[in-house]
Structures are given as structure tokens and as C-alpha cells.
Scaffold this motif. Structure first.
Motif, PDB file in Angstrom:
ATOM      1  N   LYS A   1      46.811  19.192  33.363  1.00  0.00           N
ATOM      2  CA  LYS A   1      46.550  18.090  34.291  1.00  0.00           C
ATOM      3  C   LYS A   1      45.265  17.349  33.906  1.00  0.00           C
ATOM      4  O   LYS A   1      45.200  16.112  33.976  1.00  0.00           O
ATOM      5  CB  LYS A   1      46.453  18.610  35.716  1.00  0.00           C
ATOM      6  N   VAL A   2      44.250  18.097  33.497  1.00  0.00           N
ATOM      7  CA  VAL A   2      42.994  17.463  33.076  1.00  0.00           C
ATOM      8  C   VAL A   2      43.237  16.553  31.871  1.00  0.00           C
ATOM      9  O   VAL A   2      42.724  15.429  31.804  1.00  0.00           O
ATOM     10  CB  VAL A   2      41.931  18.527  32.733  1.00  0.00           C
ATOM     11  N   ARG A   3      44.029  17.033  30.916  1.00  0.00           N
ATOM     12  CA  ARG A   3      44.305  16.226  29.716  1.00  0.00           C
ATOM     13  C   ARG A   3      45.041  14.935  30.051  1.00  0.00           C
ATOM     14  O   ARG A   3      44.783  13.889  29.448  1.00  0.00           O
ATOM     15  CB  ARG A   3      45.129  17.046  28.718  1.00  0.00           C
ATOM     16  N   LYS A   4      45.940  15.007  31.009  1.00  0.00           N
ATOM     17  CA  LYS A   4      46.789  13.849  31.319  1.00  0.00           C
ATOM     18  C   LYS A   4      46.189  12.918  32.365  1.00  0.00           C
ATOM     19  O   LYS A   4      46.534  11.739  32.409  1.00  0.00           O
ATOM     20  CB  LYS A   4      48.160  14.334  31.804  1.00  0.00           C
ATOM     21  N   ASP A   5      45.304  13.459  33.193  1.00  0.00           N
ATOM     22  CA  ASP A   5      44.776  12.689  34.311  1.00  0.00           C
ATOM     23  C   ASP A   5      43.817  11.601  33.813  1.00  0.00           C
ATOM     24  O   ASP A   5      43.104  11.785  32.822  1.00  0.00           O
ATOM     25  CB  ASP A   5      44.040  13.612  35.279  1.00  0.00           C
ATOM     26  N   THR A   6      43.793  10.479  34.506  1.00  0.00           N
ATOM     27  CA  THR A   6      42.925   9.360  34.109  1.00  0.00           C
ATOM     28  C   THR A   6      41.862   9.048  35.153  1.00  0.00           C
ATOM     29  O   THR A   6      41.018   8.177  34.926  1.00  0.00           O
ATOM     30  CB  THR A   6      43.766   8.095  33.858  1.00  0.00           C
ATOM     31  N   VAL A   7      41.874   9.730  36.284  1.00  0.00           N
ATOM     32  CA  VAL A   7      40.900   9.425  37.331  1.00  0.00           C
ATOM     33  C   VAL A   7      39.535   9.970  36.929  1.00  0.00           C
ATOM     34  O   VAL A   7      39.435  11.018  36.278  1.00  0.00           O
ATOM     35  CB  VAL A   7      41.328  10.012  38.696  1.00  0.00           C
ATOM     36  N   PRO A   8      38.449   9.272  37.301  1.00  0.00           N
ATOM     37  CA  PRO A   8      37.103   9.710  36.886  1.00  0.00           C
ATOM     38  C   PRO A   8      36.719  11.083  37.428  1.00  0.00           C
ATOM     39  O   PRO A   8      35.848  11.739  36.866  1.00  0.00           O
ATOM     40  CB  PRO A   8      36.192   8.615  37.464  1.00  0.00           C
ATOM     41  N   TRP A   9      37.324  11.486  38.541  1.00  0.00           N
ATOM     42  CA  TRP A   9      36.943  12.752  39.171  1.00  0.00           C
ATOM     43  C   TRP A   9      37.883  13.896  38.806  1.00  0.00           C
ATOM     44  O   TRP A   9      37.990  14.887  39.529  1.00  0.00           O
ATOM     45  CB  TRP A   9      36.896  12.573  40.695  1.00  0.00           C
ATOM     46  N   LYS A  10      38.556  13.778  37.668  1.00  0.00           N
ATOM     47  CA  LYS A  10      39.542  14.801  37.293  1.00  0.00           C
ATOM     48  C   LYS A  10      38.916  16.180  37.100  1.00  0.00           C
ATOM     49  O   LYS A  10      39.559  17.203  37.365  1.00  0.00           O
ATOM     50  CB  LYS A  10      40.295  14.373  36.038  1.00  0.00           C
ATOM     51  N   HIS A  11      37.671  16.215  36.639  1.00  0.00           N
ATOM     52  CA  HIS A  11      37.035  17.521  36.437  1.00  0.00           C
ATOM     53  C   HIS A  11      36.624  18.155  37.770  1.00  0.00           C
ATOM     54  O   HIS A  11      36.630  19.388  37.889  1.00  0.00           O
ATOM     55  CB  HIS A  11      35.830  17.391  35.516  1.00  0.00           C
ATOM     56  N   GLN A  12      36.280  17.335  38.777  1.00  0.00           N
ATOM     57  CA  GLN A  12      36.037  17.888  40.109  1.00  0.00           C
ATOM     58  C   GLN A  12      37.311  18.523  40.666  1.00  0.00           C
ATOM     59  O   GLN A  12      37.276  19.594  41.266  1.00  0.00           O
ATOM     60  CB  GLN A  12      35.547  16.809  41.084  1.00  0.00           C
ATOM     61  N   ILE A  13      38.439  17.844  40.437  1.00  0.00           N
ATOM     62  CA  ILE A  13      39.726  18.385  40.894  1.00  0.00           C
ATOM     63  C   ILE A  13      40.019  19.706  40.194  1.00  0.00           C
ATOM     64  O   ILE A  13      40.434  20.690  40.817  1.00  0.00           O
ATOM     65  CB  ILE A  13      40.861  17.374  40.632  1.00  0.00           C
ATOM     66  N   ALA A  14      39.786  19.720  38.885  1.00  0.00           N
ATOM     67  CA  ALA A  14      40.031  20.945  38.118  1.00  0.00           C
ATOM     68  C   ALA A  14      39.125  22.081  38.585  1.00  0.00           C
ATOM     69  O   ALA A  14      39.555  23.242  38.665  1.00  0.00           O
ATOM     70  CB  ALA A  14      39.835  20.681  36.630  1.00  0.00           C
ATOM     71  N   ALA A  15      37.873  21.749  38.886  1.00  0.00           N
ATOM     72  CA  ALA A  15      36.947  22.774  39.381  1.00  0.00           C
ATOM     73  C   ALA A  15      37.466  23.380  40.682  1.00  0.00           C
ATOM     74  O   ALA A  15      37.435  24.605  40.868  1.00  0.00           O
ATOM     75  CB  ALA A  15      35.558  22.172  39.588  1.00  0.00           C
ATOM     76  N   ALA A  16      37.949  22.528  41.575  1.00  0.00           N
ATOM     77  CA  ALA A  16      38.503  23.027  42.841  1.00  0.00           C
ATOM     78  C   ALA A  16      39.748  23.869  42.602  1.00  0.00           C
ATOM     79  O   ALA A  16      39.958  24.889  43.265  1.00  0.00           O
ATOM     80  CB  ALA A  16      38.819  21.856  43.765  1.00  0.00           C
ATOM     81  N   ASP A  17      40.581  23.461  41.637  1.00  0.00           N
ATOM     82  CA  ASP A  17      41.785  24.229  41.326  1.00  0.00           C
ATOM     83  C   ASP A  17      41.438  25.618  40.786  1.00  0.00           C
ATOM     84  O   ASP A  17      42.080  26.613  41.142  1.00  0.00           O
ATOM     85  CB  ASP A  17      42.649  23.484  40.311  1.00  0.00           C
ATOM     86  N   TYR A  18      40.421  25.678  39.918  1.00  0.00           N
ATOM     87  CA  TYR A  18      40.005  26.986  39.397  1.00  0.00           C
ATOM     88  C   TYR A  18      39.406  27.851  40.507  1.00  0.00           C
ATOM     89  O   TYR A  18      39.668  29.062  40.575  1.00  0.00           O
ATOM     90  CB  TYR A  18      38.996  26.814  38.259  1.00  0.00           C
ATOM     91  N   THR A  19      38.618  27.242  41.384  1.00  0.00           N
ATOM     92  CA  THR A  19      38.065  27.994  42.510  1.00  0.00           C
ATOM     93  C   THR A  19      39.180  28.548  43.382  1.00  0.00           C
ATOM     94  O   THR A  19      39.130  29.704  43.818  1.00  0.00           O
ATOM     95  CB  THR A  19      37.145  27.083  43.350  1.00  0.00           C
ATOM     96  N   THR A  20      40.195  27.727  43.610  1.00  0.00           N
ATOM     97  CA  THR A  20      41.311  28.124  44.462  1.00  0.00           C
ATOM     98  C   THR A  20      42.022  29.358  43.916  1.00  0.00           C
ATOM     99  O   THR A  20      42.497  30.204  44.681  1.00  0.00           O
ATOM    100  CB  THR A  20      42.308  26.960  44.613  1.00  0.00           C
ATOM    101  N   LYS A  21      42.090  29.489  42.592  1.00  0.00           N
ATOM    102  CA  LYS A  21      42.764  30.656  42.011  1.00  0.00           C
ATOM    103  C   LYS A  21      41.785  31.790  41.709  1.00  0.00           C
ATOM    104  O   LYS A  21      42.129  32.759  41.026  1.00  0.00           O
ATOM    105  CB  LYS A  21      43.529  30.271  40.745  1.00  0.00           C
TER     106      LYS A  21
END
Length: 409
Positions: free
Chosen positions: A47-67
Motif C-alpha cells: 500500500k505504501v508503494r502504491k499510495d500517492t497521498v502525502p501522509w501514506k507513511h503515517q497511515i502505514a505507521a498506524a497499520d503497523y501499530t494496529t498489528k
């Protein structure tokens, strides 16, 4: 973490591995119907590779925290924030350590909270550590009159989990960030201790000044309904700031003072938090050389506060750098959690898999798990952080899923 403690944990891990290996043949593994929204690391990275939004790494950080993957959450947050390495000189470091006395954060905060009706503590939304620290305060705060816990992360309005206080455990739709097992465990512990949990998030949507006002007014209403009780508020980032905020005029904490006349004790865990790359840690954190969550006191016993312009919190907490054991953060072993290894060689499933532990009796299709780990290969041993008790262990690759019962003694 000191070497004696690390050695003790490794010895316990070895003993548990032998014990679990001896009982593997006795467990009954059943195939089950099971769906989960928890993600594999490959899904997050894709998702990080494909995503174009500037906050994609914040989203990824939350996803990793969630798991439950704190290490990779920090790495993604670094990519989002782009830190830089700064250091104090040795002379400055010596001066800091001479000027300030280091005290245990938990004890200091609990003692100071006795003087207040409201304690507000913040978190970074990618940090399970902050949730674990707040959880560590719960019992002693409760013993000192804090009976109510307001969580920004609880869904409100149409998303309110109205049965939470009677069910006594969180669901995955209880709140977006509460899907993190450590946040779920904070909720469970609070309910078991006897806290009344309430949501206070703005139900009208939007951010900025209107959100701060709405949050404070929602808390005010609950406080008015319980005039003789104390309140713990766990919020995100700047909402804990008193004084004048540079963008919102006043943050939630300051608005709450305005509406209730109560001066809260405010605690900031966020600003001095560790980074994924330790060279980017704040130079003050690097200068302290601490091993436990710490508060600094000057010669007048005044706590070191976080201050930004005219905004501030009363106390800044400094957490020591995280050590990892089997990719689990050392602080996740607090509160009587054990590092429980579980072999998976007898489970007929293709790897990688997610391994999720649910408290026995909770709905495995709805509840927030006690812990999660990802296992890449069949020869790898899964490690879960569990307290004494009975659990349902679920193994899934999202195509097939299996479950068995596990007792931790």
C-alpha cells in the motif's frame, strides 16, 4: 534494559519453549471460519508503494501499530516526519545531568495527581508504548479517586460502542486506534479495575478550534454528572496542551479549564519520544541515559515541562529507548505479561500467517486480540505476550484459519 533483566527474560523464554513443545501434541487444532482486517507486513508495504497521498507513511505507521509491530511503526513515522540528528556537547550533557534529578515517572505522576481532579495525558497515535504507560497508571489512580476514563480514541455519536462498559472488553469497531492490542488491553484493564469509560470526540467532524471546543464540552458534561469524582483523560498529541495554542487559540485541555474551572495536571509523552532511528532522538533524551520512564526535577523540585511558545504541559515524560526480545518491545512484558512461544509446525497451513491470541470467552470475530504476531515460515516460533489465563489462539493466512485453546500458567 539492564543485562540481568534481559538474561532473566531469555531464561524464562527457554523454559516456556520447552514446556510448550511438550504439550503441542495434546492440543486440538480445528479449522474455523474467520475473517480479519489485520494486515500482513507485505500488505502494508504494498500500500505504501502504491499510495500517492502525502501522509501514506503515517497511515502505514498506524497499520503497523494496529498489528502490534512497534518497531516498524517507528520506522514509518520517521519516514513521515523526516527527522535530523542533533546532539548536545559532553559539557551540556554533564550540566543537564547535574541540574536535574531523575525520578520514576509513574510514582511522580500518581502523587501529583492526588492534588487534581483531572489528569490529562497524551499519546502519539503510532505509539503503543504510550498506551502501555497510561495503563501502568490505572490501578493507583483508581485507588486515589480516579473513577472515570475518557478516551479520545473511542468512537462517538453514531460510532459509539454503547455496550462497552457492560461487555467489559473492546471490539474492533470500538475505535480505530483501539484495534491496537496494547490499546485494547488498556481498555480491558480499565474496565476490570472499575473505571467508567466514556467517549468525548467531536461528533460533528472537522478539526481545529471547533473540535477542541466540542471535546472539552463533551468532557464537561460527564464531569457535571459526577461532581465528586476524578477524571483521567487519554488524548492525542496537542490536545493535552494548556495555555495559548498557536493554531486553535486553546487546545482541549485549556478549554476544559475555561468551562469547568478545574486546572488539570497535564502530561506530555509525545515530544521526547524515541524515533525508529535512534540518532534522530531528541538530544535531551539521548543525554539522560535512563532505563525507566522518567520525570526530571530541578533544584526546587519543579518538574521539567514541555513548552512550545505559550502552550505547555505540566510534566514531560522521558521513555528509555526500546529493547527488543523476539521482536517484542521490552516494555510489553510489564504488568505480568509473559513471552509465550508457540510452535506451529503441526498446523496445516501455508505461510506467512498471523497468530492472534484472544481471551477465552471473547468473540474472536469481533474482539480486539490480546496480542498479534506475524510468522514468516513454518520453522519459526511464534511469540505472544500473554498473562496467566486461558486463550483462543487463531492462526490465519486469510485463506484458511485454525484455532486451538492455550492455557498460560
Amino acid at each position: 534494559m539492564n543485562s540481568k533483566y534481559l538474561h532473566k527474560l531469555l531464561v524464562i523464554q527457554l523454559v516456556l519453549t520447552i514446556g510448550i513443545s511438550c504439550t503441542n501434541n495434546q492440543r486440538t487444532i480445528k479449522e474455523i471460519d474467520y475473517k480479519t482486517t489485520y494486515k500482513f507486513s507485505s500488505e502494508i508495504e504494498d500500500k505504501v508503494r502504491k499510495d500517492t497521498v502525502p501522509w501514506k507513511h503515517q497511515i502505514a505507521a498506524a497499520d503497523y501499530t494496529t498489528k502490534g509491530d512497534y518497531k516498524n511503526a517507528l520506522i514509518q513515522w520517521d519516514l513521515a516526519m523526516r527527522g535530523r540528528a542533533t546532539n548536545y556537547t559532553q559539557e551540556e550533557i554533564d550540566s543537564i545531568n547535574k541540574k536535574y534529578k531523575k525520578v520514576t515517572a509513574k510514582d511522580y505522576i500518581v502523587n501529583q495527581a492526588k492534588k487534581s481532579r483531572v489528569l490529562i495525558i497524551n499519546e502519539a497515535h503510532h505509539s503503543s508504548l504510550h498506551r502501555v504507560f497510561t495503563k501502568s497508571l490505572l490501578q493507583e489512580l483508581y485507588n486515589n479517586g480516579y473513577k472515570n476514563l475518557g478516551l479520545e480514541a473511542l468512537g462517538n455519536g453514531e460510532y459509539l460502542d454503547a455496550e462497552l462498559n457492560t461487555r467489559k472488553y473492546p471490539l474492533q469497531n470500538t475505535g480505530y486506534y483501539i484495534k491496537d492490542p496494547q490499546f485494547g488491553n488498556l481498555v480491558r484493564d480499565a474496565l476490570e479495575i472499575g473505571f467508567y469509560l466514556f467517549a468525548y470526540e467531536n461528533t460533528q467532524g472537522g478539526n481545529g478550534k471547533p473540535r477542541e471546543i466540542a471535546q472539552a464540552k463533551n468532557i464537561q458534561k460527564v464531569m457535571q454528572s459526577k461532581p465528586n469524582e476524578k477524571f483521567l483523560i487519554h488524548c492525542g498529541f496537542d490536545h493535552a496542551l494548556e495555555g495559548k495554542h498557536r493554531s486553535w487559540e486553546k487546545a482541549m485541555a485549556a478549554r476544559l479549564t475555561e468551562y469547568t474551572g478545574e486546572n488539570p495536571l497535564t502530561v506530555n509523552q509525545v515530544f521526547y519520544s524515541e524515533k525508529g532511528n535512534t540518532k534522530w532522538n531528541h538530544p535531551l533524551l539521548k543525554a539522560l541515559n535512563i532505563t525507566t520512564p522518567t520525570v526530571l526535577l530541578d533544584e526546587y523540585n519543579t518538574p521539567y515541562k514541555y513548552q512550545r511558545g505559550k502552550a505547555y504541559t505540566d510534566i514531560a515524560v522521558f521513555h528509555p529507548p526500546t529493547q527488543y526480545i523476539n521482536n517484542k518491545a521490552h516494555w510489553s512484558f510489564n504488568n505480568n505479561y509473559q513471552n509465550v512461544p508457540i510452535t506451529l509446525s503441526d498446523v496445516a497451513i501455508d505461510f506467512p500467517v498471523l497468530v492472534l491470541a484472544y481471551k477465552k470467552g471473547e468473540d474472536i470475530n469481533k474482539a480486539v486480540p490480546i496480542d498479534i504476531t506475524e510468522v514468516k515460515k513454518v520453522t519459526d516460533i511464534s511469540h505472544l505476550n500473554l498473562q496467566k489465563g486461558k486463550y483462543t489462539i487463531v492462526i490465519t493466512n486469510k485463506k484458511k484459519s485454525f484455532a486451538f485453546e492455550q492455557t498460560v500458567k
